[in-house]
Design an enzyme around this catalytic site. Structure first.
Site, PDB file in Angstrom:
ATOM      1  N   GLU A  53       0.844  -1.202   0.000  1.00  0.00           N
ATOM      2  CA  GLU A  53       0.000   0.000   0.000  1.00  0.00           C
ATOM      3  C   GLU A  53       0.878   1.251   0.000  1.00  0.00           C
ATOM      4  O   GLU A  53       2.045   1.201   0.426  1.00  0.00           O
ATOM      5  CB  GLU A  53      -0.879  -0.028   1.264  1.00  0.00           C
ATOM      6  CG  GLU A  53      -1.839   1.152   1.372  1.00  0.00           C
ATOM      7  CD  GLU A  53      -2.917   0.951   2.444  1.00  0.00           C
ATOM      8  OE1 GLU A  53      -2.820  -0.016   3.217  1.00  0.00           O
ATOM      9  OE2 GLU A  53      -3.851   1.776   2.465  1.00  0.00           O
ATOM     10  N   ASN A 200     -12.255  -1.364  -1.101  1.00  0.00           N
ATOM     11  CA  ASN A 200     -11.569  -1.997   0.028  1.00  0.00           C
ATOM     12  C   ASN A 200     -12.283  -1.633   1.315  1.00  0.00           C
ATOM     13  O   ASN A 200     -12.636  -0.466   1.521  1.00  0.00           O
ATOM     14  CB  ASN A 200     -10.115  -1.482   0.094  1.00  0.00           C
ATOM     15  CG  ASN A 200      -9.426  -1.848   1.401  1.00  0.00           C
ATOM     16  OD1 ASN A 200      -9.028  -2.999   1.571  1.00  0.00           O
ATOM     17  ND2 ASN A 200      -9.293  -0.896   2.319  1.00  0.00           N
ATOM     18  N   GLU A 201     -12.478  -2.602   2.166  1.00  0.00           N
ATOM     19  CA  GLU A 201     -13.101  -2.363   3.479  1.00  0.00           C
ATOM     20  C   GLU A 201     -14.247  -1.363   3.350  1.00  0.00           C
ATOM     21  O   GLU A 201     -14.271  -0.313   4.012  1.00  0.00           O
ATOM     22  CB  GLU A 201     -12.056  -1.918   4.518  1.00  0.00           C
ATOM     23  CG  GLU A 201     -11.040  -3.005   4.794  1.00  0.00           C
ATOM     24  CD  GLU A 201     -10.188  -2.835   6.054  1.00  0.00           C
ATOM     25  OE1 GLU A 201     -10.237  -1.771   6.691  1.00  0.00           O
ATOM     26  OE2 GLU A 201      -9.476  -3.788   6.393  1.00  0.00           O
ATOM     27  N   TYR A 268      -6.777  -9.356  11.161  1.00  0.00           N
ATOM     28  CA  TYR A 268      -5.445  -9.119  11.731  1.00  0.00           C
ATOM     29  C   TYR A 268      -5.346  -9.764  13.108  1.00  0.00           C
ATOM     30  O   TYR A 268      -6.330  -9.823  13.855  1.00  0.00           O
ATOM     31  CB  TYR A 268      -5.181  -7.612  11.855  1.00  0.00           C
ATOM     32  CG  TYR A 268      -4.880  -6.958  10.514  1.00  0.00           C
ATOM     33  CD1 TYR A 268      -3.609  -7.047   9.968  1.00  0.00           C
ATOM     34  CD2 TYR A 268      -5.864  -6.285   9.800  1.00  0.00           C
ATOM     35  CE1 TYR A 268      -3.322  -6.458   8.734  1.00  0.00           C
ATOM     36  CE2 TYR A 268      -5.580  -5.694   8.572  1.00  0.00           C
ATOM     37  CZ  TYR A 268      -4.303  -5.790   8.045  1.00  0.00           C
ATOM     38  OH  TYR A 268      -4.019  -5.208   6.831  1.00  0.00           O
ATOM     39  N   GLU A 324      -6.056  -9.307   3.324  1.00  0.00           N
ATOM     40  CA  GLU A 324      -5.262  -8.622   4.362  1.00  0.00           C
ATOM     41  C   GLU A 324      -5.232  -9.519   5.579  1.00  0.00           C
ATOM     42  O   GLU A 324      -6.297  -9.836   6.150  1.00  0.00           O
ATOM     43  CB  GLU A 324      -5.852  -7.256   4.719  1.00  0.00           C
ATOM     44  CG  GLU A 324      -5.615  -6.219   3.640  1.00  0.00           C
ATOM     45  CD  GLU A 324      -5.987  -4.802   4.066  1.00  0.00           C
ATOM     46  OE1 GLU A 324      -5.915  -4.481   5.266  1.00  0.00           O
ATOM     47  OE2 GLU A 324      -6.360  -4.026   3.155  1.00  0.00           O
ATOM     48  N   GLN A 373       2.217  -6.152   5.364  1.00  0.00           N
ATOM     49  CA  GLN A 373       2.487  -5.679   4.020  1.00  0.00           C
ATOM     50  C   GLN A 373       3.968  -5.932   3.712  1.00  0.00           C
ATOM     51  O   GLN A 373       4.772  -5.922   4.640  1.00  0.00           O
ATOM     52  CB  GLN A 373       2.168  -4.202   3.889  1.00  0.00           C
ATOM     53  CG  GLN A 373       0.718  -3.865   4.187  1.00  0.00           C
ATOM     54  CD  GLN A 373       0.337  -2.460   3.703  1.00  0.00           C
ATOM     55  OE1 GLN A 373       1.096  -1.770   3.024  1.00  0.00           O
ATOM     56  NE2 GLN A 373      -0.876  -2.050   4.079  1.00  0.00           N
TER      57      GLN A 373
HETATM   58  O1  AHR Z   1      -2.997  -2.736   6.130  1.00  0.00           O
HETATM   59  C1  AHR Z   1      -3.302  -1.549   6.797  1.00  0.00           C
HETATM   60  C2  AHR Z   1      -4.773  -1.182   6.695  1.00  0.00           C
HETATM   61  O2  AHR Z   1      -5.536  -2.126   7.363  1.00  0.00           O
HETATM   62  C3  AHR Z   1      -5.356  -1.160   5.315  1.00  0.00           C
HETATM   63  O3  AHR Z   1      -5.129   0.037   4.655  1.00  0.00           O
HETATM   64  C4  AHR Z   1      -6.814  -1.338   5.570  1.00  0.00           C
HETATM   65  O4  AHR Z   1      -7.474  -1.961   4.505  1.00  0.00           O
HETATM   66  C5  AHR Z   1      -6.843  -2.152   6.844  1.00  0.00           C
HETATM   67  O5  AHR Z   1      -7.713  -1.635   7.769  1.00  0.00           O
END
Ligand code: AHR
Length: 520
Positions: A53, A200-201, A268, A324, A373
């Site tokens: 990103e 995205n999201e 995450y 992600e 990332q």
């Molecule tokens: O990876 C960091 C961020 O996490 C991304 O920009 C977003 O899609 C997610 O919330």
């Protein structure tokens, strides 16, 4: 019995019990069966994808360095990084975001660099984005990496027309307004980009939409993201935030498998809370346990989202794309909080290996994934400091796991011993196995337990084999990291703890380790 003798005997029994417990906890035994009769799904190589990103030092000062830098580069792309990522056979790279994608206007990132408009990267530190890394630069990077580009296009603040024209610019091979501009900018042939993210999201930074509203928007945007001759798009919808099962249900109900190649899940592993995520390097065993417990939630997430998808799409045409994932800790002290720079320890390697085993074992539905990332951001494969770069423990996990790419998944049967912390427990052992096109079997075995090794006896049904070789990734402490001073503290080394005994494969799996076995 004399009281003294009685006490001595009791003490002896107690001490014996204690030492028995010690022996029992020092080594745990597992029987495993590998089912070579039923090689099932092909594990898509795209499970091993990455994400870059416009965030912190991932693109700028990561892939893309100053034109005055003496680092070996093509244009401004660092070639030592390209070589490292090619070695692990990076299959695809997601770009430009993340949250950045929904404020990115692609036309600002083409043409003469010095004339490109600047913008504010509002999500990530309000830094000025100079748009020097745009469409042509990203696609040149993918071509150097020999990987598929995965572009996430703007739904949140972009128009249907804008997205539609980006696809025309990228993929059309005839005379058109967009292809004329592309040619003026130096590119004659279309790139034929395949993987196409529609926002995205969208439940959060991508527009704070409800699933119903997004499903309708998805169909609108996706309709005008055209399939040009020879360039069919694999369109990927913004999917749920972790356990938002209603999001998946709504999307599957409202959007057909003909309109959507995949749906993206984000999850995450946050060791503590979103407010104080915990340090990347300073944590105790209890926090390590909690981290792995949270990492293992991926198993439940992919199982439950897949179950919903199965109801609407029993033929499994729509892929679950975990685009992600990874561990998210506090930033390194003294670094910009908006840049998400974190170190990477043996714990991160355990997170990566465990997650990849989960994806392999669910590869009938999980057909693409992207670790967040690639460089200098979140769970990075590579950290850079000026001209220096280091490979993190997570990089080495991807290096070891690459043998599973496009191999056939082999079903496994075993019962894992527990990794116990206080009153809680999680499975200490996770494994996946596959057979490649040469008939070679690979197993990736992860022992999460930091204190106890695991002794495995494995029967490999319907597999002819005489030899086993191995590599192991581990370190003395779960908090160990590679640094610019000691870049090779954690790296794979030859493993001698596996042998053939009769027809069985016998393995001594060290504590807190990942072992790759090659069986042939
Ligand atoms: O990876 C960091 C961020 O996490 C991304 O920009 C977003 O899609 C997610 O919330």
């Amino acid at each position: 019995m004399q009281p003294f003798k009685f006490i001595k005997q009791i003490a002896f029994i107690f001490i014996s019990m204690l030492s028995l417990t010690t022996i029992a906890t020092a080594q745990k035994s597992v029987s495993m069966v590998v089912d070579g009769f039923h090689p099932s799904t092909v594990i898509s190589k795209h499970i091993y994808g990455h994400f870059s990103e416009h965030l912190g030092r991932c693109i700028y000062d990561g892939f893309w360095v100053s034109d005055t830098s003496t680092i070996v580069k093509k244009d401004r792309i660092r070639l030592d990084i390209v070589a490292a990522l090619k070695k692990i056979q990076i299959p695809n790279l997601r770009w430009p975001g993340g949250c950045f994608a929904d404020e990115y206007h692609w036309r600002d990132g083409i043409g003469v660099r010095s004339q490109r408009p600047k913008m504010i990267n509002t999500n990530w530190g309000n830094v000025t984005e100079d748009n020097s890394f745009g469409t042509h630069e990203f696609l040149e990077l993918c071509s150097l990496l020999n990987c598929e580009p995965y572009i996430t296009a703007n739904v949140g603040s972009g128009t249907v027309e804008e997205m539609s024209k980006w696809v025309e610019y990228l993929n059309f091979d005839g005379l058109s307004p967009m292809t004329t501009i592309r040619k003026q900018n130096g590119r004659v042939e279309p790139w034929k980009v395949k993987f196409w993210g529609v926002g995205n999201e969208s439940w959060g930074c991508g527009g704070n939409m409800t699933p119903d509203y997004y499903a309708d928007q998805y169909k609108r945007y996706a309709t005008f993201a055209k399939n040009y001759p020879g360039a069919r798009l694999n369109k990927i919808a913004a999917g749920p935030n972790g356990s938002d099962y209603n999001w998946t249900e709504t999307m599957m109900k409202k959007v057909s498998a003909n309109q959507m190649w995949g749906i993206a899940l984000h999850h995450y592993t946050v060791p503590r809370t979103w407010q104080d995520k915990g340090s990347a390097t300073a944590f105790d065993e209890a926090e390590y346990f909690t981290t792995m417990q949270k990492c293992l939630e991926m198993e439940e997430l992919v199982t439950r989202h897949s179950t919903i998808m199965d109801r609407y799409d029993p033929a499994k045409r729509v892929a679950l794309v975990v685009d992600e994932w990874g561990i998210w800790t506090n930033v390194e002290p003294g670094t910009n909080p908006g840049f998400l720079y974190q170190q990477n320890s043996l714990r991160d390697a355990m997170v990566a290996a465990t997650t990849l085993n989960i994806f392999n074992n669910h590869s009938d539905r999980v057909r693409m994934a992207n670790l967040a990332q690639t460089i200098n951001v979140l769970q990075a494969l590579i950290l850079t400091q000026g001209a220096k770069m280091l490979l993190t423990p997570t990089y080495h996990v991807f290096d070891l796991f690459k043998v599973h790419q496009e191999a056939k998944l082999l079903p496994l049967q075993f019962s894992s011993p527990d990794f116990v912390s206080g009153k809680q427990k999680i499975p200490a052992l996770n494994v996946s196995a596959s057979k490649d096109s040469n008939g070679v079997v690979h197993m990736t075995l992860v022992n999460l337990d930091p204190s106890n090794k695991i002794s495995l006896r494995t029967t490999l049904n319907a597999i002819n084999w005489t030899k086993v070789e191995g590599q192991v990734l581990s370190s003395a402490k779960i908090t160990d990291v590679n640094t610019f001073e000691k870049p090779n503290l954690i790296k794979p080394v030859a493993f001698s703890g596996a042998k053939k005994e009769g027809a069985e494969l016998v393995v001594d799996l060290p504590a807190q380790s990942l072992v790759l076995l090659t069986i042939y």
